[in-house]
Design an enzyme around this catalytic site. Structure first.
Site, mmCIF file in Angstrom:
data_model
loop_
_atom_site.group_PDB
_atom_site.id
_atom_site.type_symbol
_atom_site.label_atom_id
_atom_site.label_comp_id
_atom_site.label_asym_id
_atom_site.label_seq_id
_atom_site.Cartn_x
_atom_site.Cartn_y
_atom_site.Cartn_z
ATOM 1 N N ALA A 32 16.306 59.519 56.858
ATOM 2 C CA ALA A 32 17.447 60.512 56.176
ATOM 3 C C ALA A 32 17.894 60.249 55.961
ATOM 4 C CB ALA A 32 18.072 60.968 57.834
ATOM 5 N N THR A 61 27.467 52.590 59.966
ATOM 6 C CA THR A 61 27.642 51.780 58.950
ATOM 7 C C THR A 61 28.980 51.323 59.352
ATOM 8 O OG1 THR A 61 26.571 52.898 57.608
ATOM 9 C CG2 THR A 61 27.384 51.528 56.751
ATOM 10 N N TYR A 90 18.488 58.540 51.337
ATOM 11 C CA TYR A 90 18.105 57.527 50.933
ATOM 12 C C TYR A 90 16.407 57.339 51.124
ATOM 13 C CZ TYR A 90 22.058 56.603 52.839
ATOM 14 O OH TYR A 90 23.764 56.486 52.968
HETATM 15 C C1 PHB Z 1 27.340 56.652 55.940
HETATM 16 O O1 PHB Z 1 27.419 55.117 56.035
HETATM 17 O O2 PHB Z 1 28.276 56.823 54.728
HETATM 18 C C2 PHB Z 1 25.612 56.270 56.213
HETATM 19 C C3 PHB Z 1 25.058 55.826 56.290
HETATM 20 C C4 PHB Z 1 24.127 56.099 56.769
HETATM 21 C C5 PHB Z 1 23.143 57.388 57.465
HETATM 22 C C6 PHB Z 1 24.971 58.593 56.640
HETATM 23 C C7 PHB Z 1 25.811 58.682 56.344
HETATM 24 O O3 PHB Z 1 22.108 57.862 57.681
#
Ligand code: PHB
Length: 405
Positions: free
Chosen positions: A203, A49, A206
């Site tokens: 994962a 991200t 979400y």
């Molecule tokens: C995050 O941006 O913190 C994040 C996003 C997706 C993931 C894990 C962490 O799978």
């Protein structure tokens, strides 16, 4: 969600190392076939991200530059999480793929990646209950936060909202097939945008993970209750995406150790759920299943306790992956990864944050160059000190390449 750990300079989960010439990383530089895709090496880029789709949710030229830089060294990049609709995200500048302008933006990124001789899978993403009604994209969607059941996650410190507003009790999704349809449409759009395949994000607490976990899914219809019912949503999504792409271009990411976003069932139930789900999805013969290992980064303290169900996910579930290719990620050193690949434990390994501060990570490893550039956590999710696109280069496209003869 923002964990307090994110404020500390936690370089520990970068695969930081000064290359010792005696180490043999050659297993990582053997060709790899995942489904329909052939790769030259096994040092893969995981979804990250980066929150740079300014001013809104449309991929821009700065993102083209970012992906292109890494594609010169990376053989396979999984895109950052791509939103399947405007509803369901806390992120103000995460890119989406629900409209034509976004598809055109992704086309430019994929063209640049392909020109560099590399491939890209789109990670399709819906955050489910861990969005917030005050988040800008969520407000703009005009819709409530949805989850499998009306159960709030515990905790609730968001990166772009002040204080600790707390998670809200989500509105129960009336018909989960509507979300399956949105994920399928995202897969159709990703094809038009020139991606090479899809990674279904299953994962990190979400939407798909929320359906799997008995703590967030208390439904009494065919989508909840038994393990088979909790697995139904993930399986429907995979089947829908496979209809669009064919099984050889579809992968999924799972994090059985949970933790992040208040995920985690009692140990015996964790084992039973993931044993079933992984065995079922493997029967499909997916391009890959990536198992995210336990990691401290994804193990927040909630109500005074660490949340993850810490167990060795590769040792526990790896043997279930027979027809699909098994990939792994989270906190691997290159030495450990080479050892695991050489021993046949996994076929390839994803790195995330190590690719952020090393644009040429695979090339560095292959050429014995140091992997020791610290990552700036303050710009990981955008340079909050500036608002222009140029400001957003900081900590994004300005990390150095190593020098090669
Ligand atoms: C995050 O941006 O913190 C994040 C996003 C997706 C993931 C894990 C962490 O799978």
């Amino acid at each position: 969600m923002r964990q307090d750990e994110l404020h500390s300079p936690f370089y520990f989960h970068q695969a930081s190392c000064k290359m010792a010439s005696s180490l043999d990383f050659s297993p990582l530089f053997q060709p790899l076939q995942i489904g329909a895709v052939t790769l030259r090496d096994r040092v893969l880029v995981s979804a990250l991200t980066r929150n740079r789709a300014l001013p809104t949710n449309v991929p821009n030229d700065l993102m083209v530059e970012y992906y292109k830089q890494r594609a010169e060294s990376a053989r396979l990049t999984v895109s950052e999480g791509i939103l399947i609709c405007q509803q369901g995200t806390e992120w103000p500048h995460a890119p989406g793929i629900w409209n034509q302008e976004q598809i055109e933006g992704w086309k430019k990124i994929n063209d640049a990646i392909h020109e560099a001789g590399s491939k890209c899978f789109a990670q399709i993403w819906h955050l489910g209950r861990v969005s917030h009604p005050d988040a800008p994209e969520q407000i703009a969607s005009g819709q409530p936060v949805y989850g499998p059941s009306a159960i709030a996650a515990r905790g609730g410190k968001f990166r772009f909202l002040p204080g600790i507003p707390g998670y809200v009790t989500p509105t129960e999704i009336d018909d989960p097939m509507k979300l399956v349809a949105l994920l399928k449409q995202a897969a159709i759009n990703a094809k038009e945008a020139g991606f090479d395949g899809i990674e279904v994000h299953g994962a990190s607490g979400y939407l798909i993970h929320e359906f799997l976990d008995s703590g967030s899914n208390l439904r009494t219809d065919k989508w909840g209750g038994s393990i088979e019912n909790r697995s139904r949503f993930g399986l429907e999504v995979l089947n829908a995406v496979i209809e669009v792409w064919g099984v050889e271009r579809v992968g999924i990411k799972l994090s059985p150790a949970g933790g992040y976003n208040d995920m985690g069932m009692p140990f015996a139930e964790t084992l039973a759920t993931f044993n079933y789900f992984i065995a079922e999805i493997d029967k499909l013969g997916l391009a890959y299943i990536v198992l995210q290992r336990y990691s401290a980064f994804l193990n927040p303290i909630i109500d005074g306790e660490h949340r993850a169900i810490n167990h060795d996910v590769l040792a526990t579930y790896g043997h279930l992956v027979r027809k699909s290719t098994l990939l792994a990620n989270a906190s691997f050193t290159f030495e450990e990864a080479a050892h695991c690949v050489a021993g046949g434990k996994v076929a390839g390994v994803f790195w995330g944050q190590s690719w952020v501060s090393h644009l040429d990570l695979a090339k560095r490893v292959e050429n014995g160059k140091p992997v020791d550039t610290p990552i700036d956590m303050h710009t990981l999710y955008g340079n909050t000190a500036g608002i222009t696109l140029d400001d957003q280069r900081v900590g994004y496209t300005d990390y150095p390449f190593a020098e090669y003869p």
